[in-house]
Design a protein around this motif. Structure first.
Motif, PDB file in Angstrom:
ATOM      1  N   ALA A  18       0.828  -1.202   0.000  1.00  0.00           N
ATOM      2  CA  ALA A  18       0.000   0.000   0.000  1.00  0.00           C
ATOM      3  C   ALA A  18       0.867   1.259   0.000  1.00  0.00           C
ATOM      4  O   ALA A  18       0.627   2.198  -0.790  1.00  0.00           O
ATOM      5  CB  ALA A  18      -0.929  -0.001   1.205  1.00  0.00           C
ATOM      6  N   LEU A  19       1.875   1.304   0.859  1.00  0.00           N
ATOM      7  CA  LEU A  19       2.732   2.490   0.922  1.00  0.00           C
ATOM      8  C   LEU A  19       3.614   2.608  -0.319  1.00  0.00           C
ATOM      9  O   LEU A  19       3.923   3.723  -0.763  1.00  0.00           O
ATOM     10  CB  LEU A  19       3.590   2.440   2.186  1.00  0.00           C
ATOM     11  CG  LEU A  19       2.820   2.651   3.492  1.00  0.00           C
ATOM     12  CD1 LEU A  19       3.739   2.496   4.685  1.00  0.00           C
ATOM     13  CD2 LEU A  19       2.153   4.016   3.507  1.00  0.00           C
ATOM     14  N   ILE A  20       4.024   1.476  -0.883  1.00  0.00           N
ATOM     15  CA  ILE A  20       4.810   1.537  -2.123  1.00  0.00           C
ATOM     16  C   ILE A  20       3.966   2.134  -3.248  1.00  0.00           C
ATOM     17  O   ILE A  20       4.435   2.987  -4.026  1.00  0.00           O
ATOM     18  CB  ILE A  20       5.322   0.132  -2.501  1.00  0.00           C
ATOM     19  CG1 ILE A  20       6.426  -0.300  -1.539  1.00  0.00           C
ATOM     20  CG2 ILE A  20       5.831   0.105  -3.936  1.00  0.00           C
ATOM     21  CD1 ILE A  20       6.883  -1.729  -1.727  1.00  0.00           C
ATOM     22  N   GLY A  54       4.748   5.690  -5.044  1.00  0.00           N
ATOM     23  CA  GLY A  54       4.999   5.759  -6.474  1.00  0.00           C
ATOM     24  C   GLY A  54       4.084   6.744  -7.186  1.00  0.00           C
ATOM     25  O   GLY A  54       4.533   7.530  -8.033  1.00  0.00           O
ATOM     26  N   VAL A  55       2.793   6.723  -6.852  1.00  0.00           N
ATOM     27  CA  VAL A  55       1.862   7.656  -7.491  1.00  0.00           C
ATOM     28  C   VAL A  55       2.181   9.094  -7.110  1.00  0.00           C
ATOM     29  O   VAL A  55       2.161  10.006  -7.959  1.00  0.00           O
ATOM     30  CB  VAL A  55       0.414   7.283  -7.105  1.00  0.00           C
ATOM     31  CG1 VAL A  55      -0.557   8.357  -7.577  1.00  0.00           C
ATOM     32  CG2 VAL A  55       0.042   5.944  -7.707  1.00  0.00           C
ATOM     33  N   ALA A  56       2.493   9.331  -5.825  1.00  0.00           N
ATOM     34  CA  ALA A  56       2.797  10.693  -5.391  1.00  0.00           C
ATOM     35  C   ALA A  56       4.064  11.219  -6.057  1.00  0.00           C
ATOM     36  O   ALA A  56       4.105  12.364  -6.535  1.00  0.00           O
ATOM     37  CB  ALA A  56       2.940  10.724  -3.869  1.00  0.00           C
ATOM     38  N   ALA A  57       5.115  10.401  -6.099  1.00  0.00           N
ATOM     39  CA  ALA A  57       6.371  10.855  -6.711  1.00  0.00           C
ATOM     40  C   ALA A  57       6.203  11.108  -8.206  1.00  0.00           C
ATOM     41  O   ALA A  57       6.696  12.115  -8.741  1.00  0.00           O
ATOM     42  CB  ALA A  57       7.462   9.813  -6.468  1.00  0.00           C
ATOM     43  N   LEU A  58       5.505  10.214  -8.895  1.00  0.00           N
ATOM     44  CA  LEU A  58       5.320  10.408 -10.334  1.00  0.00           C
ATOM     45  C   LEU A  58       4.452  11.627 -10.614  1.00  0.00           C
ATOM     46  O   LEU A  58       4.739  12.408 -11.543  1.00  0.00           O
ATOM     47  CB  LEU A  58       4.679   9.148 -10.936  1.00  0.00           C
ATOM     48  CG  LEU A  58       4.428   9.166 -12.441  1.00  0.00           C
ATOM     49  CD1 LEU A  58       5.728   9.375 -13.202  1.00  0.00           C
ATOM     50  CD2 LEU A  58       3.743   7.883 -12.900  1.00  0.00           C
ATOM     51  N   GLY A  59       3.394  11.816  -9.836  1.00  0.00           N
ATOM     52  CA  GLY A  59       2.552  12.992 -10.051  1.00  0.00           C
ATOM     53  C   GLY A  59       3.288  14.293  -9.816  1.00  0.00           C
ATOM     54  O   GLY A  59       3.171  15.248 -10.595  1.00  0.00           O
ATOM     55  N   LEU A  60       4.085  14.347  -8.731  1.00  0.00           N
ATOM     56  CA  LEU A  60       4.854  15.569  -8.460  1.00  0.00           C
ATOM     57  C   LEU A  60       5.914  15.815  -9.528  1.00  0.00           C
ATOM     58  O   LEU A  60       6.168  16.968  -9.910  1.00  0.00           O
ATOM     59  CB  LEU A  60       5.506  15.458  -7.081  1.00  0.00           C
ATOM     60  CG  LEU A  60       4.556  15.507  -5.878  1.00  0.00           C
ATOM     61  CD1 LEU A  60       5.314  15.211  -4.599  1.00  0.00           C
ATOM     62  CD2 LEU A  60       3.870  16.859  -5.783  1.00  0.00           C
ATOM     63  N   HIS A  61       6.522  14.753 -10.023  1.00  0.00           N
ATOM     64  CA  HIS A  61       7.530  14.933 -11.066  1.00  0.00           C
ATOM     65  C   HIS A  61       6.897  15.446 -12.364  1.00  0.00           C
ATOM     66  O   HIS A  61       7.458  16.329 -13.031  1.00  0.00           O
ATOM     67  CB  HIS A  61       8.250  13.614 -11.320  1.00  0.00           C
ATOM     68  CG  HIS A  61       9.224  13.661 -12.454  1.00  0.00           C
ATOM     69  ND1 HIS A  61      10.413  14.378 -12.395  1.00  0.00           N
ATOM     70  CD2 HIS A  61       9.176  13.091 -13.700  1.00  0.00           C
ATOM     71  CE1 HIS A  61      11.060  14.246 -13.547  1.00  0.00           C
ATOM     72  NE2 HIS A  61      10.329  13.479 -14.349  1.00  0.00           N
ATOM     73  N   VAL A  69      -5.155   4.522  -4.526  1.00  0.00           N
ATOM     74  CA  VAL A  69      -4.190   3.450  -4.822  1.00  0.00           C
ATOM     75  C   VAL A  69      -3.821   2.714  -3.542  1.00  0.00           C
ATOM     76  O   VAL A  69      -3.789   1.472  -3.493  1.00  0.00           O
ATOM     77  CB  VAL A  69      -2.949   4.029  -5.517  1.00  0.00           C
ATOM     78  CG1 VAL A  69      -1.855   2.974  -5.628  1.00  0.00           C
ATOM     79  CG2 VAL A  69      -3.306   4.549  -6.896  1.00  0.00           C
ATOM     80  N   GLY A  70      -3.555   3.448  -2.484  1.00  0.00           N
ATOM     81  CA  GLY A  70      -3.228   2.800  -1.217  1.00  0.00           C
ATOM     82  C   GLY A  70      -4.381   1.977  -0.670  1.00  0.00           C
ATOM     83  O   GLY A  70      -4.182   0.878  -0.146  1.00  0.00           O
ATOM     84  N   ALA A  71      -5.593   2.485  -0.775  1.00  0.00           N
ATOM     85  CA  ALA A  71      -6.758   1.755  -0.268  1.00  0.00           C
ATOM     86  C   ALA A  71      -6.985   0.467  -1.052  1.00  0.00           C
ATOM     87  O   ALA A  71      -7.304  -0.583  -0.466  1.00  0.00           O
ATOM     88  CB  ALA A  71      -7.996   2.649  -0.336  1.00  0.00           C
ATOM     89  N   LEU A  72      -6.838   0.509  -2.364  1.00  0.00           N
ATOM     90  CA  LEU A  72      -7.053  -0.694  -3.174  1.00  0.00           C
ATOM     91  C   LEU A  72      -6.012  -1.771  -2.862  1.00  0.00           C
ATOM     92  O   LEU A  72      -6.352  -2.956  -2.702  1.00  0.00           O
ATOM     93  CB  LEU A  72      -7.009  -0.339  -4.657  1.00  0.00           C
ATOM     94  CG  LEU A  72      -8.174   0.508  -5.185  1.00  0.00           C
ATOM     95  CD1 LEU A  72      -7.962   0.838  -6.656  1.00  0.00           C
ATOM     96  CD2 LEU A  72      -9.503  -0.210  -5.006  1.00  0.00           C
ATOM     97  N   MET A 116       4.602   3.041  10.054  1.00  0.00           N
ATOM     98  CA  MET A 116       5.167   3.563   8.818  1.00  0.00           C
ATOM     99  C   MET A 116       4.760   5.009   8.586  1.00  0.00           C
ATOM    100  O   MET A 116       5.557   5.818   8.083  1.00  0.00           O
ATOM    101  CB  MET A 116       4.700   2.705   7.645  1.00  0.00           C
ATOM    102  CG  MET A 116       5.156   1.258   7.707  1.00  0.00           C
ATOM    103  SD  MET A 116       6.944   1.075   7.575  1.00  0.00           S
ATOM    104  CE  MET A 116       7.187   1.548   5.875  1.00  0.00           C
ATOM    105  N   LEU A 117       3.550   5.364   8.981  1.00  0.00           N
ATOM    106  CA  LEU A 117       3.105   6.746   8.806  1.00  0.00           C
ATOM    107  C   LEU A 117       3.877   7.697   9.709  1.00  0.00           C
ATOM    108  O   LEU A 117       4.133   8.851   9.336  1.00  0.00           O
ATOM    109  CB  LEU A 117       1.606   6.840   9.094  1.00  0.00           C
ATOM    110  CG  LEU A 117       0.872   8.078   8.569  1.00  0.00           C
ATOM    111  CD1 LEU A 117       1.004   8.174   7.062  1.00  0.00           C
ATOM    112  CD2 LEU A 117      -0.593   8.031   8.965  1.00  0.00           C
ATOM    113  N   GLY A 118       4.249   7.223  10.895  1.00  0.00           N
ATOM    114  CA  GLY A 118       5.094   8.046  11.751  1.00  0.00           C
ATOM    115  C   GLY A 118       6.447   8.334  11.116  1.00  0.00           C
ATOM    116  O   GLY A 118       6.986   9.437  11.251  1.00  0.00           O
ATOM    117  N   GLY A 119       7.001   7.356  10.407  1.00  0.00           N
ATOM    118  CA  GLY A 119       8.245   7.606   9.688  1.00  0.00           C
ATOM    119  C   GLY A 119       8.083   8.619   8.577  1.00  0.00           C
ATOM    120  O   GLY A 119       8.978   9.463   8.346  1.00  0.00           O
ATOM    121  N   LEU A 120       6.953   8.598   7.890  1.00  0.00           N
ATOM    122  CA  LEU A 120       6.701   9.599   6.856  1.00  0.00           C
ATOM    123  C   LEU A 120       6.563  10.990   7.466  1.00  0.00           C
ATOM    124  O   LEU A 120       6.982  11.984   6.862  1.00  0.00           O
ATOM    125  CB  LEU A 120       5.430   9.240   6.087  1.00  0.00           C
ATOM    126  CG  LEU A 120       5.504   8.017   5.171  1.00  0.00           C
ATOM    127  CD1 LEU A 120       4.144   7.749   4.555  1.00  0.00           C
ATOM    128  CD2 LEU A 120       6.545   8.228   4.079  1.00  0.00           C
TER     129      LEU A 120
END
Length: 590
Positions: free
Chosen positions: A28-30, A34-41, A97-100, A136-140
């Motif tokens: 889910a986090l991967i 991936g979607v966030a990084a690609l969208g921002l790029h 994407v994460g929810a799916l 994992m969210l705490g690390g983010l």
């Protein structure tokens, strides 16, 4: 791998629970990253700051987190400048994407438990997923902080008349400071402003907890083939058909929105930005249009350059009117908006048909009763789902820049749906779509055809004495035969005709054979019942139900007589019937 007992001797496979939870959270986090990084790029946001930090912040926002500016900063190299921002928006493309992915892996781990799952095992699996996701969210939250550089021209400072400030600026205690701003603010449009942001840890953890619990709950309610604890069997039949139908049409609507974005990107001068915006925010736009198309009113306003980010004619309406946003008022600016209402109405009708197709259909209760049940169930689910969509798509963005206390630029967007009206309209639309979809499904003969086996569990009980199974429409199988297209006819089906030789032999028995119990068919006393205590079933003419399909077991082979051993008293053996042939001469050289 199992060291915890569950229920009647069942044990929780702790090792498998941990591994499946790690896989679900990791994938889910991967996917979200991936979607966030690609969208921002694609949006070229990485030119203003670190892509890693911005990606972490966007993922945190997508998981229900909160991002805030780091405080007072310097803008354009001017001391005393303050940049204030407030952001309340969820990039639903990242969230979806994460929810799916999280739902797919979580539900897949549950389906190995069988028809039911122990409550302790379900709680163990869900709790492990929640704990790992929050960790994992705490690390983010720790990684999602950075300082980004904003180009002054992107804020529209070069387009402000007079540079945005008058020639003479009197500040109490300082006097006229107009001369302190070289060439005024408009000449500094080519300069840069550094604005910091940080992910707020505590609000992000609480938001992430609500997000992951909501995702798991919706997944359990919408998955028709996932086991539930004992006592929850009614959920399979009452909730899951309508919930799965509404989730299906919502995802189809998102696919339609992505297709429209792809079509727009083909003819645009900057297709990368359209693709990036679609990756991050396509569900935002689609799920915003669903409540508007179903006549849910929205309250909002838009000021400054940020208003141009809204789709047309919504940006024009919010910039020029303080009234509530409705479908009719938007249609006054552009009549094509009515197509949105038509599309959402067809979407709800599709949800109604899916609900009817996936709901078990018991013929004894009639078509109207079936339509009423589908209408009620879809009304309840839609009444809860429509306010949820309105709440998820709320937008609140405020960006302001002040120099020495004087606002140089102020831009913002505020858009909030009326949740009470969404609840009421959702119930009305769900009831109408459920009833109409059920009637269409019954008319086409597809009612209950796609009902899940778990939903048929309590609906497939014997309906009455003498009927082996209830007449429930659903997936055909050995215990739920499908309805034939026409009545059985022995005249056209040779397998239903009893062969003549079987009729002559007494219904398939060999001549002289006795039935079980040692009595012949005619020797049974009047009123006597056959073995098992059940009265003999009267067979109407032409009915071959229960008839033997073969004549019976073949007769045993007749053994050949074994030759008796001869003794000395028997005398010489009798001569053979024919003399043995004379031996042949061996061939030699001539």
């Amino acid at each position: 791998m199992s060291d915890g007992t569950v229920g009647r001797g069942r044990r929780v496979p702790l090792g498998e629970v941990l591994l499946s939870s790690i896989a679900a959270v990791s994938w889910a986090l991967i996917g979200m990253t991936g979607v966030a990084a690609l969208g921002l790029h694609l949006l070229e946001a990485d030119a203003a700051g670190s892509l890693g930090s911005m990606t972490a912040a966007v993922v945190a926002l997508g998981a229900g987190g909160s991002v805030a500016p780091s405080g007072d900063v310097s803008a354009f190299g001017l001391e005393g400048a303050q940049a204030e921002t407030a952001l309340q928006i969820t990039p639903l493309g990242v969230s979806l994407v994460g929810a799916l992915l999280l739902s797919w892996f979580f539900l897949r781990s549950l389906r190995g438990a069988g028809a039911v799952i122990a409550p302790a095992e379900l709680l163990a699996r869900a709790g492990t997923v929640v704990v790992l996701f929050l960790a994992m969210l705490g690390g983010l939250a720790w990684a999602g902080q950075d300082v980004i550089t904003i180009d002054g021209g992107s804020l529209g400072l070069d387009e402000l008349p007079g540079g945005g400030l008058p020639d003479e600026v009197d500040v109490p205690g300082l006097g006229d400071i107009g001369g302190l701003l070289p060439d005024r603010l408009g000449d500094l449009a080519d300069a840069n402003a550094e604005v910091g942001f940080t992910v707020e840890t505590v609000p992000t953890l609480f938001g992430g907890l609500g997000w992951v619990l909501g995702v798991l709950a919706i997944a359990l309610l919408a998955s028709r083939r996932t086991p539930l604890p004992p006592g929850w069997t009614a959920v399979h039949r009452l909730v899951r058909p309508a919930a799965s139908a509404l989730v299906t049409v919502s995802l189809v609507a998102v696919l339609a929105g992505l297709s429209a974005a792809a079509y727009a990107a083909i003819s645009d001068d900057n297709p990368k930005r359209i693709a990036g915006a679609a990756l991050l925010g396509a569900p935002n736009g689609v799920w915003l249009g669903i409540p508007i198309g179903l006549f849910v009113p929205w309250d909002g306003n838009a000021t400054g350059p940020l208003a141009t980010l809204l789709p047309d004619p919504l940006d024009e309406f919010l910039s020029s009117s303080d009234q509530a946003v409705t479908l009719g008022r938007l249609a006054e600016l552009d009549s094509r908006v009515w197509l949105l209402g038509v599309a959402t109405a067809l979407m709800m009708l599709f949800a109604g048909v899916l609900t009817a197709v996936r709901t078990p259909y018991v013929r004894e209760r009639g078509v109207l009763g079936f339509a009423g049940r589908c209408a009620l169930r879809l009304a309840v689910v839609t009444a809860l789902a429509l306010p949820l969509l309105a709440w998820l798509t709320e937008v609140s963005v405020d960006a302001s820049l002040s120099v020495f206390g004087i606002d140089a630029i102020d831009a913002g967007i505020e858009l909030r749906g009326q949740l009470g009206m969404a609840l009421l309209l959702g119930a009305l639309w769900g009831a109408g779509a459920g009833a109409a979809g059920a009637l269409l499904a019954c008319a086409s003969g597809t009612a209950g055809r796609r009902a899940a086996p778990l939903a048929l569990g309590d609906a497939g009980a014997p309906a009455a004495a003498g009927q082996p199974y209830a007449e429930v429409a659903g997936e055909s199988g050995p215990y739920n035969p499908g309805a034939p297209f026409r009545p059985s006819n022995p005249a056209t089906n040779p397998y239903l005709r009893l062969p003549d030789e079987l009729r002559e032999q007494g219904g398939g028995r060999r001549p002289g054979a006795q039935p079980p119990g040692g009595q012949s068919p005619g020797s049974r006393s009047p009123g006597a019942q056959p073995p098992g205590g059940q009265p003999p079933r009267a067979r109407p003419p032409g009915d071959v139900y229960g008839s033997p399909t073969v004549a019976g077991p073949p007769p045993p082979p007749v053994p050949k007589p074994r030759p008796r051993s001869r003794s000395s008293q028997d005398g010489p053996p009798p001569p053979p019937d024919e003399p043995p042939p004379a031996p042949r001469r061996p061939r030699g050289p001539r």
